[in-house]
Write a protein that holds these residues in place. Structure first.
Motif: not given
Ligand SMILES: Nc1ncnc2c1ncn2[C@@H]1O[C@H](COP(=O)(O)OP(=O)(O)OP(=O)(O)O)[C@@H](O)[C@H]1O
Length: 310
Positions: A61-80
């Motif tokens: 959503k336009g925000q840098d995930v690498l600098k601020q991982p918390d913009v993505l982590r709470p809304v991301l599900g990862v199936v390894p």
């Protein structure tokens, strides 16, 4: 919604990901298709903020995930790709544990566990220890865990590798349901083109760390609009036959498939009689020769000269 710009990852001498660009819109189901070692897992580990890129950007959503991982982590599900569960605990206990790590507790946690167990079809088996589960059931619980916090985006790394056909079709149906009915945005990696064909709106084809083609399934198949794909069914396989087919002036690509060989020729090229003659010379009995509508596998073959599952 999710955008990846010029992403690179180098491991000492190996460049696993070599400048990929991709995006995922809200509600889309996008496939990342490529053979083993193409760089898919490395790419999605970086997108999921689990691995630091050598260079490049990931924006959510336009925000840098690498600098601020918390913009993505709470809304991301990862199936390894690897099963990440406690074998000695039951499925329910695993879900309690992982649910708590997501910050869920009390009635809400229990309600969520019941809901996702129902979704993955393992409510009846929830009291069994993971170590007694089949590979397919473990994968279903692995997916269930990634859904506990109701992610907006789900990234799945080859979730059906090495499991029984029944669990496989269950998982595929479930992924479809999550996307179509629950509106979840999904990035699905696989080296099975049938899965990507079934599940995904758009596809990125990856090879040797790069995206070599992308588009809707129809757009990708139109790459082959000036070619025909011909399936040669044979009684027994023969390397000599492959060599002779490869030498034929009108045959562009040859790949071995279960039933025999697939060849790509220019549209309308009349090679039928030649195929029978070559097979005859190689003493290979031909069961049938058919022109087929192209698949994503054929697109990969056309672009790389190899099969997805070489
Ligand atoms: N930690 C690492 N150190 C060194 N090389 C690595 C590392 N991780 C991956 N690679 C290499 O990077 C390349 C891409 O691997 P990656 O696992 O991303 O491919 P993949 O498309 O996901 O394939 P697979 O389905 O087999 O996992 C491979 O050559 C792999 O050996």
């Amino acid at each position: 919604m999710l955008q990846v710009n010029n992403l690179h990852k180098k491991f000492k001498t190996i460049t696993a990901v070599n400048g990929i660009n991709l995006y995922l819109e809200e509600g889309e189901s996008v496939g990342l298709l490529g053979p083993n070692g193409a760089g898919k897992s490395t790419a999605i580990s970086m997108i999921s903020t689990l691995l630091t890129p050598t260079s490049g950007d990931v924006l959510f959503k336009g925000q840098d995930v690498l600098k601020q991982p918390d913009v993505l982590r709470p809304v991301l599900g990862v199936v390894p790709q690897e099963i990440a569960l406690y074998e000695e605990l039951t499925a329910y206990e695993n879900m309690l544990f992982f649910g708590k790590t997501y910050g869920l507790s009390g009635k809400k946690l229990k309600r969520k566990i019941d809901e996702v167990l129902e979704l993955v079809g393992l409510t009846e088996r929830k009291k069994e220890r993971i170590k007694n589960y089949s590979g397919g059931m473990k994968r279903r619980i692995n997916i269930a865990v990634s859904l506990m916090h109701e992610p907006e985006v789900l990234i799945m790394d080859e979730p059906t590798v090495g499991i029984d056909p029944q669990s496989r079709s269950y998982i595929l149906e479930m992924v479809r349901e999550l996307n179509r009915n629950k509106g979840m945005s999904i990035l699905y990696t696989s080296h099975y083109m049938e899965e990507v064909e079934k599940l995904c709106d758009r596809v990125y084809i990856m090879d040797h760390g790069q995206i070599i083609a992308s588009g809707t399934k129809e757009e990708l198949k139109s790459i082959l609009s000036s070619e025909d794909t011909i399936l040669i069914e044979v009684q027994q396989k023969s390397d000599q036959l492959i060599n002779h087919l490869n030498e034929h002036a009108l045959i562009q690509q040859v790949a071995e498939v279960d039933q025999g060989y697939k060849v790509i020729v220019g549209k309308g090229a009349d090679v039928f009689a030649d195929i029978f003659e070559i097979a005859n010379k190689c003493q290979v009995k031909v069961r049938g020769v058919h022109i087929q509508t192209p698949t994503l596998e054929d697109v990969f073959l056309h672009l790389t000269g190899r099969k997805l599952r070489d």
